[in-house]
Scaffold this motif. Structure first.
Motif, PDB file in Angstrom:
ATOM      1  N   ARG A  14       0.850  -1.185   0.000  1.00 21.53           N
ATOM      2  CA  ARG A  14       0.000   0.000   0.000  1.00 21.53           C
ATOM      3  C   ARG A  14       0.885   1.235   0.000  1.00 21.53           C
ATOM      4  N   MET A  15       0.272   2.359  -0.277  1.00 18.48           N
ATOM      5  CA  MET A  15       0.990   3.633  -0.237  1.00 18.48           C
ATOM      6  C   MET A  15       0.054   4.681   0.333  1.00 18.48           C
ATOM      7  N   HIS A  16       0.578   5.502   1.228  1.00 19.04           N
ATOM      8  CA  HIS A  16      -0.165   6.648   1.749  1.00 19.04           C
ATOM      9  C   HIS A  16       0.506   7.925   1.258  1.00 19.04           C
ATOM     10  N   VAL A  17      -0.280   8.927   0.917  1.00 19.70           N
ATOM     11  CA  VAL A  17       0.286  10.231   0.566  1.00 19.70           C
ATOM     12  C   VAL A  17      -0.194  11.260   1.580  1.00 19.70           C
ATOM     13  N   ALA A  18       0.743  12.038   2.075  1.00 20.80           N
ATOM     14  CA  ALA A  18       0.451  13.007   3.137  1.00 20.80           C
ATOM     15  C   ALA A  18       0.055  14.343   2.514  1.00 20.80           C
ATOM     16  N   VAL A  19      -1.206  14.475   2.159  1.00 16.99           N
ATOM     17  CA  VAL A  19      -1.694  15.709   1.526  1.00 16.99           C
ATOM     18  C   VAL A  19      -2.659  16.468   2.431  1.00 16.99           C
ATOM     19  N   ALA A  20      -2.943  15.928   3.631  1.00 16.87           N
ATOM     20  CA  ALA A  20      -4.002  16.488   4.473  1.00 16.87           C
ATOM     21  C   ALA A  20      -3.470  16.869   5.851  1.00 16.87           C
ATOM     22  N   PRO A  21      -2.906  18.071   6.003  1.00 18.80           N
ATOM     23  CA  PRO A  21      -2.272  18.439   7.272  1.00 18.80           C
ATOM     24  C   PRO A  21      -3.234  18.893   8.378  1.00 18.80           C
ATOM     25  N   ALA A  22      -4.382  19.456   8.032  1.00 17.37           N
ATOM     26  CA  ALA A  22      -5.275  20.028   9.046  1.00 17.37           C
ATOM     27  C   ALA A  22      -6.115  18.947   9.709  1.00 17.37           C
ATOM     28  N   CYS A  23      -6.505  19.183  10.962  1.00 17.50           N
ATOM     29  CA  CYS A  23      -7.372  18.261  11.669  1.00 17.50           C
ATOM     30  C   CYS A  23      -8.475  19.041  12.375  1.00 17.50           C
ATOM     31  N   ASN A  24      -9.611  18.391  12.590  1.00 14.85           N
ATOM     32  CA  ASN A  24     -10.771  19.053  13.172  1.00 14.85           C
ATOM     33  C   ASN A  24     -11.133  18.532  14.555  1.00 14.85           C
ATOM     34  N   ILE A  25     -10.303  17.659  15.115  1.00 15.13           N
ATOM     35  CA  ILE A  25     -10.493  17.241  16.498  1.00 15.13           C
ATOM     36  C   ILE A  25      -9.142  17.152  17.179  1.00 15.13           C
ATOM     37  N   GLN A  26      -9.153  17.149  18.509  1.00 12.76           N
ATOM     38  CA  GLN A  26      -7.931  16.918  19.279  1.00 12.76           C
ATOM     39  C   GLN A  26      -8.104  15.633  20.074  1.00 12.76           C
ATOM     40  N   CYS A  27      -7.129  14.748  19.940  1.00 13.49           N
ATOM     41  CA  CYS A  27      -7.157  13.470  20.660  1.00 13.49           C
ATOM     42  C   CYS A  27      -6.060  13.473  21.714  1.00 13.49           C
ATOM     43  N   ASN A  28      -6.329  12.864  22.841  1.00 19.39           N
ATOM     44  CA  ASN A  28      -5.314  12.791  23.896  1.00 19.39           C
ATOM     45  C   ASN A  28      -4.192  11.813  23.569  1.00 19.39           C
ATOM     46  N   PHE A  29      -4.322  11.067  22.463  1.00 18.13           N
ATOM     47  CA  PHE A  29      -3.224  10.180  22.051  1.00 18.13           C
ATOM     48  C   PHE A  29      -2.463  10.751  20.859  1.00 18.13           C
ATOM     49  N   CYS A  30      -2.651  12.027  20.548  1.00 16.09           N
ATOM     50  CA  CYS A  30      -2.039  12.619  19.361  1.00 16.09           C
ATOM     51  C   CYS A  30      -1.223  13.852  19.729  1.00 16.09           C
ATOM     52  N   ASN A  31      -0.090  14.016  19.056  1.00 13.26           N
ATOM     53  CA  ASN A  31       0.716  15.229  19.156  1.00 13.26           C
ATOM     54  C   ASN A  31       0.834  15.798  17.756  1.00 13.26           C
ATOM     55  N   CYS A  87       0.303   2.511  10.386  1.00 11.41           N
ATOM     56  CA  CYS A  87       1.253   3.040   9.418  1.00 11.41           C
ATOM     57  C   CYS A  87       1.321   4.563   9.423  1.00 11.41           C
ATOM     58  N   ARG A  88       2.484   5.076   9.059  1.00 12.89           N
ATOM     59  CA  ARG A  88       2.652   6.513   8.879  1.00 12.89           C
ATOM     60  C   ARG A  88       1.785   7.025   7.746  1.00 12.89           C
ATOM     61  N   ALA A  89       1.515   8.329   7.776  1.00 15.76           N
ATOM     62  CA  ALA A  89       0.683   8.951   6.741  1.00 15.76           C
ATOM     63  C   ALA A  89       1.399   9.055   5.405  1.00 15.76           C
ATOM     64  N   ASP A  90       2.676   8.675   5.344  1.00 14.19           N
ATOM     65  CA  ASP A  90       3.378   8.633   4.058  1.00 14.19           C
ATOM     66  C   ASP A  90       4.079   7.286   3.866  1.00 14.19           C
ATOM     67  N   ALA A  91       3.497   6.226   4.449  1.00  7.81           N
ATOM     68  CA  ALA A  91       4.096   4.897   4.374  1.00  7.81           C
ATOM     69  C   ALA A  91       4.057   4.354   2.950  1.00  7.81           C
ATOM     70  N   VAL A  92       5.074   3.568   2.604  1.00 10.61           N
ATOM     71  CA  VAL A  92       5.182   2.953   1.281  1.00 10.61           C
ATOM     72  C   VAL A  92       5.685   1.529   1.451  1.00 10.61           C
ATOM     73  N   GLY A  93       5.030   0.571   0.791  1.00 10.59           N
ATOM     74  CA  GLY A  93       5.524  -0.797   0.774  1.00 10.59           C
ATOM     75  C   GLY A  93       4.563  -1.774   1.408  1.00 10.59           C
TER      76      GLY A  93
END
Length: 502
Positions: A57-74, A300-306
């Motif tokens: 699979r491949m992910h492309v990181a094109v979406a930087p903004a977020c609309n919620i805050q999670c306590n497991f996210c930095n 997986c990371r938001a830009d993972a490949v393989g």
């Protein structure tokens, strides 16, 4: 040219197995799945456990903004629980993403899936997300399209998702009770206003359930991601599982909380622990009676490949991609995938041979084993070169993939790091054996001392047939009294990140 598989009006899996559980065929062949559903999952590494051994699979990181805050996210990093934490993604424009997708798919013909998962929320960035999908569909129509979202904005975009042929949507749903949700989400940003506490959690869960129902009514396959947070939502996730099944979800992926303090998350800094391997498996087992569980997720990371479990992103940086002339050859890709399918057929035939030999066994004994593999369903990796081990549960009904364990690379420049051997043994401490292509004398001795049998006589053979043969032999030794079966302890889930070297 390939065709985009368009969704039908079928809800969920479209078939049912025992106890009302969808029969999604994730462990092997088509089974009783409708043909259109099988076509969507057969070479999708996230929606089919069996396919993840062969397809990338491949992910492309094109979406930087977020609309919620999670306590497991930095926000400084990719989400610690939806992606490998600790490394900032390389953000792309839709045009850059298009070229990168074509380049990667040309270099990795077994790459069948393009996903957008962040590093924020794709549906909080709808223009960039959908423009990327449009460009990819125009240039690489054989790729499956996937989007992962927290679900807050999902109902507003279901029509666009269906129109673009995005057949796979992952929704992160960690609660259906706002009292629990308020402990996970400090705030949400919804229709130009910030909400917090119970009000925020109530809006979020209502929108998630609404979006899930809308998607399954259109025949879009939905996978639900849930982060297991001990003491907060661990028991509650059984209720989440029932709720999403009732709304037609195809697959449920319960992931362990990653809460190492160095990630700088609220949970990491306040000492919230993640689950042990035993706790995670117990919850997954409890939910599996209701619907199919995903056990092979790598967060997986938001830009993972393989392939799942590997990250080849460093081979395809924007600087490298922009300087090359990409020629996308669908026919060559399909021809390569045809060979992959032949290998899968051989693997399945080998498994059936092994199961036939096991058919007469009636033992109630179950145990776990670890496998070192770099893909293709083979035992084809040196113990010291493993960054993860795949875990199988063995019983008289056959082998069952139940997860993976990340470990620190033991061999560094030809030499073993003894401290890393200790953590590796801790990661697979609940396993009776570890299958490897090769292993050195020192780690072999330490594994035996820890009660884990290193097995290298099945090197480069199919995993499932090999572990069946070993298990049959193990049962015979137990029944004859040559060995005594002893229950193992718990395994440790790695809390730090796997990262590629740029």
């Amino acid at each position: 040219m390939g065709n985009i598989v368009r969704p039908t009006a079928e809800k969920g899996c479209g078939a049912s197995g025992g106890r009302g559980k969808p029969s999604c065929g994730s462990q092997g062949g088509q089974g009783d799945l409708p043909t259109d559903v099988w076509e969507k999952i057969k070479n999708h590494p996230c929606y089919s456990e069996e396919a993840h051994h062969h397809y990338a699979r491949m992910h492309v990181a094109v979406a930087p903004a977020c609309n919620i805050q999670c306590n497991f996210c930095n926000r400084k990093y990719d989400c610690a629980n939806e992606s490998r934490p600790g490394v900032v993604s390389e953000k792309l424009t839709p045009e850059q993403a298009r070229k990168k997708v074509l380049a990667v798919a040309s270099a990795i013909p077994q790459m069948t899936v393009l996903g957008i998962a962040g590093p924020g929320d794709p549906l909080a960035n709808p223009e960039k997300t959908f423009r990327t999908f449009e460009l990819v569909a125009e240039n690489a129509p054989d790729l499956k399209l996937c989007v992962s979202t927290n679900g807050l904005a999902l109902p507003d975009h279901v029509d666009t998702i269906a129109r673009l042929g995005i057949d796979h949507v992952t929704i992160t749903i960690n609660m259906i009770d706002p009292e629990i949700g308020a402990q996970i989400y400090p705030w949400i940003f919804y229709r130009h206003k910030r909400y917090s506490g119970l009000e925020a959690a109530k809006i979020l869960t209502d929108r998630q359930m609404q979006g899930l129902e809308m998607l399954t009514e259109r025949g879009v396959l939905c996978k639900i991601n849930s982060v297991m947070i001990p003491g907060i939502n661990d028991r509650h996730l059984v209720e989440v599982n029932k709720a999403v099944k009732a709304r037609g979800a195809f697959l449920h992926n319960i992931m362990p909380l990653i809460s190492a303090p160095e990630h700088g998350t609220v949970f990491g800094l306040n000492g919230q622990r993640g689950p042990s391997a035993l706790e995670l498996k117990a919850l997954q087992d409890a939910c599996e009676s209701e619907m199919n569980m995903m056990r092979h997720c790598r967060q997986c990371r938001a830009d993972a490949v393989g392939l799942l479990g590997e990250d080849r992103g460093a081979e395809f940086t924007t600087e490298k991609i922009m300087s090359i002339d990409v020629r996308y050859d669908i026919n060559a890709r399909l021809a390569y995938q045809g060979k992959v399918e032949q290998e899968r057929a051989q693997k399945l035939a080998a498994k059936q041979e092994g199961l036939a030999e096991l058919a007469a066994e009636t033992s109630e004994l179950k145990l776990l084993v670890a496998v070192a593999t770099k893909g293709d369903g083979l035992i084809n990796l040196h113990f010291g070169h493993a960054k993860e081990f795949q875990i199988y549960q063995l019983s008289s009904v056959g082998p069952k993939f139940v997860g993976h364990r990340r470990v620190d690379l033991y061999c560094q420049g030809g030499y073993g790091e003894e401290g890393r051997l200790t953590t590796t043994i801790g990661a697979i401490n609940d396993c009776h054996a570890v299958f490897v292509a090769k292993i050195g004398g020192c780690p072999k001795s330490e594994l035996l001392r820890a009660g884990i049998v290193p097995v290298d006589e099945y090197a480069y053979e199919f995993i499932e047939k090999s572990v069946i043969a070993w298990f049959k032999s193990y049962l015979e030794k137990v029944q004859s009294g040559d060995i005594q079966h002893v229950e193992r302890g718990d395994g440790a889930i790695r809390q730090s990140a796997l990262t590629s070297v740029a």
